[in-house]
Scaffold this active site. Structure first.
Site, PDB file in Angstrom:
ATOM      1  N   SER A 119      -1.402   2.170  14.762  1.00 47.07           N
ATOM      2  CA  SER A 119      -1.306   1.895  13.289  1.00 47.07           C
ATOM      3  C   SER A 119      -2.555   2.272  12.704  1.00 47.07           C
ATOM      4  O   SER A 119      -2.727   3.700  12.544  1.00 47.07           O
ATOM      5  CB  SER A 119      -1.152   0.382  13.241  1.00 47.07           C
ATOM      6  OG  SER A 119      -0.952  -0.125  12.243  1.00 47.07           O
ATOM      7  N   HIS A 179       7.165  -2.128  14.692  1.00 45.00           N
ATOM      8  CA  HIS A 179       5.744  -1.779  14.571  1.00 45.00           C
ATOM      9  C   HIS A 179       5.319  -2.117  16.027  1.00 45.00           C
ATOM     10  O   HIS A 179       4.343  -1.497  16.440  1.00 45.00           O
ATOM     11  CB  HIS A 179       4.926  -2.509  13.558  1.00 45.00           C
ATOM     12  CG  HIS A 179       3.627  -1.923  13.159  1.00 45.00           C
ATOM     13  ND1 HIS A 179       3.445  -0.706  12.824  1.00 45.00           N
ATOM     14  CD2 HIS A 179       2.819  -2.478  13.327  1.00 45.00           C
ATOM     15  CE1 HIS A 179       2.356  -0.340  12.755  1.00 45.00           C
ATOM     16  NE2 HIS A 179       1.540  -1.743  13.104  1.00 45.00           N
ATOM     17  N   ASP A 201      10.170   0.485  11.998  1.00 47.15           N
ATOM     18  CA  ASP A 201       8.906   0.049  11.502  1.00 47.15           C
ATOM     19  C   ASP A 201       8.620  -0.222  10.094  1.00 47.15           C
ATOM     20  O   ASP A 201       8.906   0.889   9.396  1.00 47.15           O
ATOM     21  CB  ASP A 201       7.763   1.184  11.990  1.00 47.15           C
ATOM     22  CG  ASP A 201       6.363   0.679  12.259  1.00 47.15           C
ATOM     23  OD1 ASP A 201       6.314  -0.255  11.543  1.00 47.15           O
ATOM     24  OD2 ASP A 201       5.568   0.955  12.881  1.00 47.15           O
TER      25      ASP A 201
END
Length: 711
Positions: free
Chosen positions: A564, A684, A650
């Protein structure tokens, strides 16, 4: 802003037809102009997931990755087996006491998801846990994740909230990975699920004192939780009432019930400002009242004890201070714990007769107990590097609280702490079973170290390390260097079963506690955001160079890993200093940061401006972000080998960011070895289910071992 697009036919990606050849994405010119600067984005079309060519390209990349890593299939299976063998698959969590029941989860060998259960509390003593992980006598299954997940490729449980009277369970489910949940209520006396379903809700919920009303959040089109709604149990969802809405696109809203169950708290927070509203839990139909109006740059959190509210705040207190205000009429804040520079107060848990304050100091976490009548004391721990934090203790009138303790070598351990004396009683340590050769896990078979790198500006940056005893310091050992460095989120030393498979093979695992995180206090965070963001990347590079210079490893055997915002970290770092790394693992990486933060219509963008700056209105921010965003800086130089992972569903970091980055690297740096793996049915957090997660970790670990010559 001017946007110019030249369309070309939507075709599948070009490939040679041979699995050994990487796919090449079509180039479709697209230009953006901001502040007089025109940027070309020939792969912008990949952001359209409805374009059949996008799916074709992702599929081709997955096919290529499968072929390019086929030689690691045996190692992947070995690593998966090692993780599985060391994990006690059939196990129970430590039961938690609340309102006449002990609540716990259990897992069963061969099943992906946890089963949520409870038993009636016949005494104050924690029920003895069966050695074989079998159900406790008198068990009631509240929710079985495996049943809910049946027939679905992906499953995630959001809210799990039992009402104060123990009769209702509010729970929410996500079957796509996009973090849009559907909320249901189950009658725990009959097991029946009520017919009304509330769709597309956000995280979190809270019950009224009498369990007649459930509060929940709704999200807008940008995935921002922006509304609090009130649902009367047993009525259609169409009759639900809007309680609060925050129109400011920077703010997320949430709702919670205090541990005392006296009040409902409705919070609204941006990255730098917060505001809370108070609602008596026994009067859920009342209008909530503001505790303290928002002031730009002032953050505060609220908890309740007796006749007062506890206010943890940063008003004139960089590392936060603790104050009180009357619960009956919130107003002026009376200091309770003064600001102490270098001691970052991070949380307050209120019990009837005690407060427990969570804090950070000298790069370590800590807990401080404040009796209502008596002297405060800090809880001490024996290891030089560790992580400690509050565990679940829902009972307000409790004489003890639960804490979780771990380190790089100590498995997650749950203690009960006597609030009066500070005495610790170990209740459960996460089991680590013998390895595939039958060797039991022993902490003495591993070492942990703390190193300090020196950044470009002279700042000392801590590094936490785990390795095998006797690891050579001649540069021959490989290092996996992990980092994050954003949002004041800290990557503290913690135990990991999958990590053992790497360390046992001679890999040194290191965590770079870089600026932008919160490891060293609030200033550490402030010095790694906005127009100081590059400190995050140069800190990470300094850590990599330090480990090589001090003999822990060499450049060629330094593998960087981040996810991320940590994916942005490793992407920007390898762009700035490709010579510092021998390989990079970027998981759901935020590598097209400028494009994303320029588009307010995308999920989360407006809320992110307080973290990264607003490049739409500020040309200096625009130029600064452009100078470090990895996608903008693929200029033809060669990278070390790259493993890049994304997820199609995501919401936080679009699959298009890693996809476009890889496509541009393939075009401009054709000699770089890069593979892209996209989860086509996940979000995610990657694939759901513990076995699927282990296989994903085995895939990554096998690639790492291959890069450092240990495959």
């Amino acid at each position: 802003m001017d946007v110019t697009e030249t369309q070309t036919p939507a075709t599948a990606p070009s490939t040679s037809g041979e699995p050994s050849e990487p796919p090449r994405a079509d180039r479709r010119p697209w230009e953006w102009t901001f502040h007089g600067d025109t940027r070309s984005d020939e792969y912008a079309w990949l952001s359209d997931r409805e374009d059949s060519a996008t799916i074709a390209y992702l599929t081709a990349e997955n096919t290529y990755t499968q072929a390019a890593t086929a030689h690691l299939a045996g190692l992947r299976e070995t690593l998966f087996t090692e993780i599985k063998t060391r994990t006690l698959e059939t196990d129970l969590s430590l039961p938690v006491r609340h309102h006449g029941h002990w609540y716990y989860t259990r897992t069963v060998e061969g099943q992906q998801y946890a089963i949520h259960c409870r038993v009636a509390a016949v005494s104050d003593e924690v029920p003895p846990l069966p050695d074989d992980g079998s159900p406790l006598p008198g068990e009631q299954v509240l929710l079985d994740g495996n049943e809910l997940a049946a027939g679905h490729e992906f499953f995630s449980l959001g809210t799990f909230d039992v009402s104060p009277d123990g009769n209702w369970l509010a729970y929410s489910t996500d079957y796509a990975g996009d973090e849009r949940y559907n909320l249901r209520v189950r009658d725990l006396t009959t097991g029946d699920v009520l017919p009304d379903e509330i769709v597309r809700v956000g995280h979190g919920s809270a019950w009224s004192a009498d369990a007649s009303v459930l509060f929940y959040t709704r999200v807008d089109d940008a995935w921002r939780p922006y509304q609090i709604w009130r649902h009367v149990v047993g009525t259609p969802a169409t009759q639900d009432v809007l309680v609060y809405e925050d129109p400011d696109e920077r703010f997320f809203v949430g709702v919670d019930l205090t541990r005392s169950e006296r009040f409902l708290l409705i919070g609204s927070s941006s990255k730098i400002t917060s505001e809370w509203r108070l609602l008596p839990a026994d009067r859920p139909l009342d209008e909530p009242t503001v505790i303290a109006p928002r002031r730009e740059g002032v953050e505060y959190d609220v908890s309740h004890q007796g006749d007062r509210l506890l206010i943890l705040h940063n008003d004139g207190a960089l590392d936060y201070a603790l104050a009180t205000t009357p619960a009956a009429a919130p107003g002026e804040w009376t200091p309770l714990i003064a600001h102490e520079p270098g001691t970052r107060l991070t949380g307050v848990d209120a019990f009837a007769d005690y407060l427990v304050v969570s804090l950070r100091r000298n790069g370590l976490t800590g807990l401080r107990v404040l009796p209502n009548d008596g002297e405060p004391y800090d809880i001490s721990f024996p290891e030089p590097i560790y992580t400690v934090g509050m565990d679940m203790t829902p009972e307000y009138h409790s004489s003890s609280f639960r804490l979780e303790y771990t380190s790089l070598v100590t498995p997650d351990s749950i203690y009960d702490c006597d609030l009066a004396t500070g005495a610790l009683t170990l209740r459960k340590t996460k089991p680590v079973r013998p390895d595939t050769n039958g060797r039991p896990y022993r902490t003495e078979d591993y070492e942990q170290h703390r190193e300090w790198a020196t950044a470009e500006d002279g700042t000392r940056v801590p590094i936490s390390i785990i390795c095998k005893p006797g690891t050579p310091r001649d540069g021959s050992a490989p290092v996996l260097l992990y980092g994050y460095g954003s949002y004041e989120f800290s990557i503290d030393p913690h135990f990991s079963i999958p990590r053992l498979s790497l360390v046992d093979r001679g890999v040194v695992y290191a965590i770079a506690h870089i600026r932008g995180g919160g490891e060293m206090g609030r200033r550490w965070y402030e010095d790694g955001k906005l127009l100081a963001k590059k400190n995050t990347f140069t800190d990470f590079i300094a850590c990599a160079r330090h480990l090589a210079a001090t003999g822990w490893t060499s450049r060629a055997k330094t593998i960087a890993r981040g996810a991320s915002a940590g994916g942005l970290l490793v992407g920007a770092s390898v762009t700035l200093a490709p010579d510092a790394f021998g390989g990079v693992v970027a998981v759901v990486p935020f590598v097209d940061a400028l494009t994303t933060i320029l588009d307010p219509s995308l999920p989360l963008t407006v809320t992110e401006w307080e973290e990264w700056g607003n490049p739409v209105s500020d040309p200096d921010v625009y130029a600064y972000m452009k100078s470090y965003s990895p996608y903008e800086n693929v200029t033809g130089h060669e990278f070390p080998p790259l493993l890049v992972l994304g997820s199609l569903n995501d919401t936080r970091v679009s699959y298009a960011e890693p996809t476009k980055w890889v496509a541009r690297i393939r075009e401009l740096s054709p000699n770089t070895t890069v593979i892209l793996k996209t989860e086509m049915g996940a979000g995610h957090g990657g694939p759901s289910g513990r076995y699927n997660s282990w296989r994903e970790e085995a895939f990554i670990s096998a690639w790492i071992l291959d890069q450092v010559g240990l495959a």
